[in-house]
Each structure stands twice: as C-alpha cells, then as structure tokens.
Design a protein around this motif. Structure first.
Motif, PDB file in Angstrom:
ATOM      1  N   ASN A  96      36.067  49.052  41.850  1.00  0.00           N
ATOM      2  CA  ASN A  96      35.980  48.703  40.431  1.00  0.00           C
ATOM      3  C   ASN A  96      37.079  49.286  39.558  1.00  0.00           C
ATOM      4  O   ASN A  96      37.075  49.078  38.358  1.00  0.00           O
ATOM      5  N   HIS A 118      48.478  47.966  34.067  1.00  0.00           N
ATOM      6  CA  HIS A 118      48.293  46.666  33.402  1.00  0.00           C
ATOM      7  C   HIS A 118      49.616  46.223  32.774  1.00  0.00           C
ATOM      8  O   HIS A 118      50.335  47.026  32.179  1.00  0.00           O
ATOM      9  N   ASP A 164      39.123  46.718  37.566  1.00  0.00           N
ATOM     10  CA  ASP A 164      38.378  46.203  36.415  1.00  0.00           C
ATOM     11  C   ASP A 164      38.323  47.247  35.317  1.00  0.00           C
ATOM     12  O   ASP A 164      38.402  46.924  34.131  1.00  0.00           O
ATOM     13  N   THR A 165      38.219  48.527  35.716  1.00  0.00           N
ATOM     14  CA  THR A 165      38.247  49.611  34.728  1.00  0.00           C
ATOM     15  C   THR A 165      39.580  49.638  33.997  1.00  0.00           C
ATOM     16  O   THR A 165      39.640  49.859  32.790  1.00  0.00           O
ATOM     17  N   ARG A 224      41.506  47.015  33.548  1.00  0.00           N
ATOM     18  CA  ARG A 224      41.522  45.838  32.674  1.00  0.00           C
ATOM     19  C   ARG A 224      40.811  46.126  31.366  1.00  0.00           C
ATOM     20  O   ARG A 224      41.193  45.633  30.300  1.00  0.00           O
ATOM     21  N   ARG A 225      39.762  46.958  31.429  1.00  0.00           N
ATOM     22  CA  ARG A 225      38.994  47.291  30.231  1.00  0.00           C
ATOM     23  C   ARG A 225      39.562  48.506  29.511  1.00  0.00           C
ATOM     24  O   ARG A 225      38.896  49.107  28.681  1.00  0.00           O
TER      25      ARG A 225
END
Length: 305
Positions: free
Chosen positions: A134, A282, A137-138, A140-141
């Motif tokens: 994850n 990112h 995704d972390t 991305r957030r």
C-alpha cells in the motif's frame, strides 16, 4: 457565477491542517477570514466540504476527491515560481517522509541526518515502515515523499531511479556448531549441502516463505529449509545471533551488525542476483526544487553505503 481561485489556497490549507486556526497560520490569514472563505467555498462547490468533530474539521468525500488534484495544481504553481528563484537549503522548512525497511533506518538515516543538520537545519525527516502493498497508494495520497523499494510495476503517476545495489552474504552466530564442525572459516563459501540442511531465517515483511535465496537455489535444483520469517532485518540478525540458524542478508547490513551481534559472514554456495532498490516518488514532485534537491542528497548518501 465566477469562481474565486484565491479560495484554493484556503482549501488546500484546510485539507492539510483540518483546522481554521492552523490553516490561517499557514497562509497568513486570520481565523475569521478562513471561516468566511470556507463559507464561500461551500456555496461555490455546493458541498459542506468539512464537518466538525470536536476541535477537528473532518473533510467530506468531495473534499477528499479534490485533495490530490488541488495539491497538483498548487505544486505546479510553486514549480513555475521556483524556476525564477534559487533554492536555499538553509532557509528550507520542508518536512520529508521516507518509506523503507529498517535497512535504511540503520544505514541511511544516521548519515542523512548528519548531512541535513549541517546544510539544511530547518528540514525535518520522518521515516515510516515499508509496506509494499500500500505504500504507493500512500504516496499518491501525499503521505510519503519517497519510497525505497525493490523494483516493481509502477503506475503512470510515479517516477523512479535505481538507488542502491549490493550483494547478499550468509550470516551465522560465531559459535554456530554445524559451521564449526565443518571447519568453514569466515569469508569462505558454505557448502551447498550444508547450506540447504541448516535452518534459515528469512526477511519478509509479508510473512512469505520464499525470497531471492530460494529462487537462486531453484536455479541449481536445490531447496533450503525456512525455519522462521521476520519482517525486519534487525530481527533476522538478532534471531541468527541467538540460535543455530543462518540467514541471507544484504552485505552492507551484514557488515554493519556483524560485530555488535557477534556474527560471522560467509559467501552463499550459489549465485544470488544483487539486491536492487529503487527510489520512487510522485511526478507532481519531479520539478519541485526542494524535493529534487532532497532526492539528490538521498542518492548521494546511499552511494556511500
């Protein structure tokens, strides 16, 4: 009705702080001004955006949906402004979050902390545990800035660069009975039959019963005995130090803990591909000067490990 784009700074600050007071402090506005701006945002976007829970503002789903694209917009504006100004590490007050295994907590963070304290004393570093499934995704957030992970398939919003490579070595307790009886000296190759017969401790943060050593053994038609899995390199080394088990560890880490844990280091009996760890971030941060500077400092520090 036209939208006042000045309100975007307020929304971004509220999404970051979850407080009208802290948002005002962050962007230099009073608490009443922030509250008034939030009222205008609610009307313009036809959504409450935040609901109060005690002293905290909790974002609605629409506010959460806006968070990433809004952050990208703000970073793009910052990047344009950055092109006309020089980055000054001494004046930087950024907070950088790195995700990685305890390998990096042991070998990277002490060196990196010393460098940062000397040339950018107002920067704060945070390291969080590596959770492969994850952490992208972390990222991305926006909760981490850099991930140090093995090569993996990346989404189109991510960029990466090879950060560090290195061989694997076998570690054993200095008093390991089987190795002493076989008269294997430190730095020598452990015979294949002995290697496969001994119990192994495997590093796996997901509890998997197979790693790079098992793949290497399969290539020569052999199999080892996994006696234990541990989600931390330090835990692997400690387990070996206090038992008759052995482990395959990155060479840099093995040498780092050898004397402290009374271990000896040997060569594995089969070819093992080198470890390759990539630095991932990112794309929204690629042109951001503080982030680009920090990435370069991390890469330079890793090159010395």
């Amino acid at each position: 009705m036209s939208f006042d784009f000045n309100l975007l700074r307020v929304l971004a600050a509220l999404l970051e702080t979850h407080s009208t007071v802290k948002a005002g402090e962050k962007i230099g506005l009073s608490q009443p001004a922030i509250s008034a701006a939030l009222g205008r945002l609610r009307v313009s976007l036809n959504d409450p955006l935040f609901v109060r829970e005690g002293q905290k503002l909790v974002p609605t789903q629409k506010a959460l949906d806006l968070q990433v694209p809004l952050h990208n917009i703000m970073r793009s504006i910052e990047s344009v402004i950055d092109q006309t100004s020089e980055f000054d590490p001494q004046a930087c007050t950024a907070n950088f979050v790195i995700s990685g295994s305890d390998f990096f907590a042991e070998l990277l963070l002490p060196r990196l902390g010393q460098i940062i304290s000397n040339i950018a004393p107002n920067i704060r570093l945070q390291m969080v545990d590596q959770v492969i499934d994850n952490q992208l995704d972390t990222m991305r957030r926006e909760q981490i800035d850099l991930a140090l992970i093995p090569q993996t398939n990346l989404p189109d919003w991510a960029e990466s660069r090879l950060a560090i490579t290195g061989p694997f070595e076998v570690v054993a307790n200095r008093k390991n009975l089987a190795i002493r009886e076989a008269k294997i000296k430190p730095g020598e190759v452990i015979p294949l039959d002995l290697y496969c017969a001994m119990g192994h401790v495997l590093f796996s943060n997901e509890g998997k019963m197979e790693g790079v050593g098992d793949q290497a053994l399969r290539a020569v038609g052999r199999q080892r005995k996994i006696s234990m899995t541990v989600p931390f390199f330090n835990g692997v080394a400690n387990a070996v130090s206090n038992s008759e088990l052995i482990a395959l560890l990155p060479s840099a880490f093995a040498h780092h803990v050898r004397d402290r844990l009374a271990l000896e280091i040997y060569h594995p009996p089969m070819p093992v591909p080198q470890a390759q760890i990539h630095m991932v971030w990112h794309r929204r941060n690629s042109a951001h000067k503080p982030h680009a500077w920090f990435r370069q400092i991390v890469l330079e520090t890793l090159s010395e490990i």
